[in-house]
Design a protein around this motif. Sequence first.
Motif, short mmCIF file in Angstrom:
data_model
loop_
_atom_site.label_atom_id
_atom_site.label_comp_id
_atom_site.label_asym_id
_atom_site.label_seq_id
_atom_site.Cartn_x
_atom_site.Cartn_y
_atom_site.Cartn_z
N GLU A 66 41.46 31.39 65.88
CA GLU A 66 42.47 30.95 67.21
C GLU A 66 42.40 31.85 68.16
O GLU A 66 42.52 31.68 69.30
CB GLU A 66 43.82 30.30 66.62
N ASN A 67 42.72 33.24 67.73
CA ASN A 67 42.86 34.48 68.57
C ASN A 67 41.57 34.99 69.10
O ASN A 67 41.77 36.11 69.86
CB ASN A 67 43.81 35.41 67.86
N ASN A 68 40.40 34.58 68.86
CA ASN A 68 39.29 35.04 69.32
C ASN A 68 38.63 34.78 70.62
O ASN A 68 37.41 34.51 70.64
CB ASN A 68 38.30 35.14 68.21
N GLY A 69 39.38 34.03 71.55
CA GLY A 69 38.86 33.62 72.67
C GLY A 69 38.84 34.90 73.66
O GLY A 69 38.44 36.01 73.25
N ASN A 70 38.57 34.58 75.00
CA ASN A 70 38.15 35.59 75.94
C ASN A 70 39.48 36.12 76.21
O ASN A 70 39.94 36.01 77.27
CB ASN A 70 37.36 34.75 77.00
N ASN A 71 39.73 37.06 75.39
CA ASN A 71 41.05 38.01 75.64
C ASN A 71 41.09 39.30 75.25
O ASN A 71 39.97 39.67 74.90
CB ASN A 71 42.19 37.05 75.24
N SER A 72 42.14 40.14 75.42
CA SER A 72 42.14 41.28 75.12
C SER A 72 42.66 41.69 73.69
O SER A 72 43.94 41.20 73.54
CB SER A 72 43.06 42.28 76.11
N LYS A 95 56.86 52.35 76.32
CA LYS A 95 56.98 52.79 75.11
C LYS A 95 58.07 52.54 74.21
O LYS A 95 57.93 52.44 73.05
CB LYS A 95 57.12 54.44 75.47
N ASP A 96 59.25 52.28 74.85
CA ASP A 96 60.30 51.65 74.32
C ASP A 96 60.18 50.38 73.56
O ASP A 96 60.58 50.12 72.29
CB ASP A 96 61.64 51.56 75.15
N ILE A 97 59.36 49.66 74.29
CA ILE A 97 59.13 48.13 74.00
C ILE A 97 58.30 48.34 72.47
O ILE A 97 58.58 47.73 71.65
CB ILE A 97 58.40 47.64 74.68
N LYS A 98 57.32 49.32 72.67
CA LYS A 98 56.02 48.99 71.42
C LYS A 98 57.03 50.02 70.43
O LYS A 98 56.65 49.62 69.04
CB LYS A 98 55.04 50.20 71.94
N SER A 99 58.18 50.75 70.48
CA SER A 99 58.78 51.25 69.44
C SER A 99 59.82 50.43 68.67
O SER A 99 59.92 50.66 67.55
CB SER A 99 59.39 52.76 69.81
N LYS A 100 60.30 49.52 69.45
CA LYS A 100 61.13 48.51 69.01
C LYS A 100 60.53 47.17 68.50
O LYS A 100 61.22 46.72 67.60
CB LYS A 100 62.34 48.33 70.10
N LEU A 101 59.71 46.91 69.23
CA LEU A 101 59.17 45.48 68.86
C LEU A 101 57.65 45.67 68.25
O LEU A 101 57.33 44.83 67.16
CB LEU A 101 58.74 44.60 70.13
N GLY A 102 56.82 46.76 68.44
CA GLY A 102 55.58 46.81 67.96
C GLY A 102 54.55 46.54 69.09
O GLY A 102 54.60 46.42 70.19
N GLU A 103 53.07 47.00 68.57
CA GLU A 103 52.06 46.80 69.35
C GLU A 103 51.83 45.18 69.57
O GLU A 103 51.69 44.55 68.67
CB GLU A 103 50.96 47.48 68.70
N PRO A 104 51.47 44.65 70.73
CA PRO A 104 51.51 43.29 70.79
C PRO A 104 49.88 43.03 70.28
O PRO A 104 49.04 43.68 70.20
CB PRO A 104 51.06 43.28 72.30
N ASN A 105 49.96 41.60 69.95
CA ASN A 105 48.76 41.25 69.36
C ASN A 105 47.71 41.04 70.36
O ASN A 105 46.51 41.23 70.08
CB ASN A 105 49.11 39.62 68.57
N LYS A 106 48.03 40.63 71.54
CA LYS A 106 47.17 40.60 72.69
C LYS A 106 47.72 40.83 73.98
O LYS A 106 49.00 40.78 74.01
CB LYS A 106 46.53 38.98 72.55
N ILE A 107 47.12 41.13 74.96
CA ILE A 107 47.31 41.17 76.24
C ILE A 107 46.67 40.47 77.08
O ILE A 107 45.41 40.18 77.13
CB ILE A 107 47.06 42.83 76.73
#
Length: 356
Positions: A66-72, A95-107
Amino acid sequence: MKKFFTIFIVLVAIFLFRSEIKDAGDKLSNYIQINILNKYENNQGDEENNLDNMENNYSDSGIEDENNGNNSNVSNGSYINYENYKNIRLGQSVKDIKSKLGEPNKIEKSEYGFDWYVYNSDYSKFCMVGILQNKVVALFSNTMDSCESNIKLGTTESQVLKNYKPLEYRLKGNVRYIINEDYYSVIKTKTCYITAFYDSFDDNKVVGIQIISKKVEENMDGIYSTDSSIYGDFENINRYLINSERFNKNLNTLSYDENATLCARSHSKDMRDNDYFAHNNLKNQTPFDRMSSYNINYMAAAENIAGGQTSGIFAHYALMNSKGHRVNILGDYKYIGVGVVFGGSLSMYLTQNFYK
């Protein structure tokens, strides 16, 4: 705004069925449905159609995750603390978002030009954070509340309207874009614009909340994107929302299919280029003819089309508030392709192809 729904064609025994009653599609619930949504101003109209088209040859070739479409691709396995979404503020650093929430699955890119950081490894806590120049400028979730909004998920439309006065239009330069849809309200605050999306099939409760910073909203020129490089981003976001809906209704999520995506995108482009809006194209090819031409072998299939919405998010909630389209989105399928193009008389065209 007008909503037009095409004719349901029953291939086993062909007949024509029209109704001005919104829920007429209930009588045809045993058939595979094809539906249509268009957005024009001033008044609304409904046409619902149904098609039963069963094939014996079934193939799952070309199916991707499902997540392997034309995306980042960003992160597929890092820990995400979803609960921290509720406390994210506009203006916080990436930086604060990544430290509190984590790395995003997609952009994915937005119509505003900022990046949506998509967190969808757990659809029960689906959320997105808009990032521009390393700062939070937007938020969206259909599963969790935000500290930036006093409007909460589950609130009824009547409660929202009792406490707030929604905007009647979006002002861009000297142009007013009238807001006269009933599936969402836009509320302006001192710091942001909040869009509350409603579910007319669940007591008009708030089922999604988008928050855009005041500066980003007011600096946007117009309301539609013209950047063809982000077609895939709109398609992906629309697909994520479909799978979030399905997951949270205890349904299977749909796998991305490249051929279905290309087929859907081709139809959206054809409608734009030839200035029509229908399931059958000007060569009288049905959605099933087109699917077959893209080597899609199916036991059951359906198509939704939409036009005039400003993003994959708005298109999703427009379709979910239309009975026939909702049936397709929540139907018994395994694969999906979404195709988006910009331009033409409707500014954006979106096609969804479902099959199993």
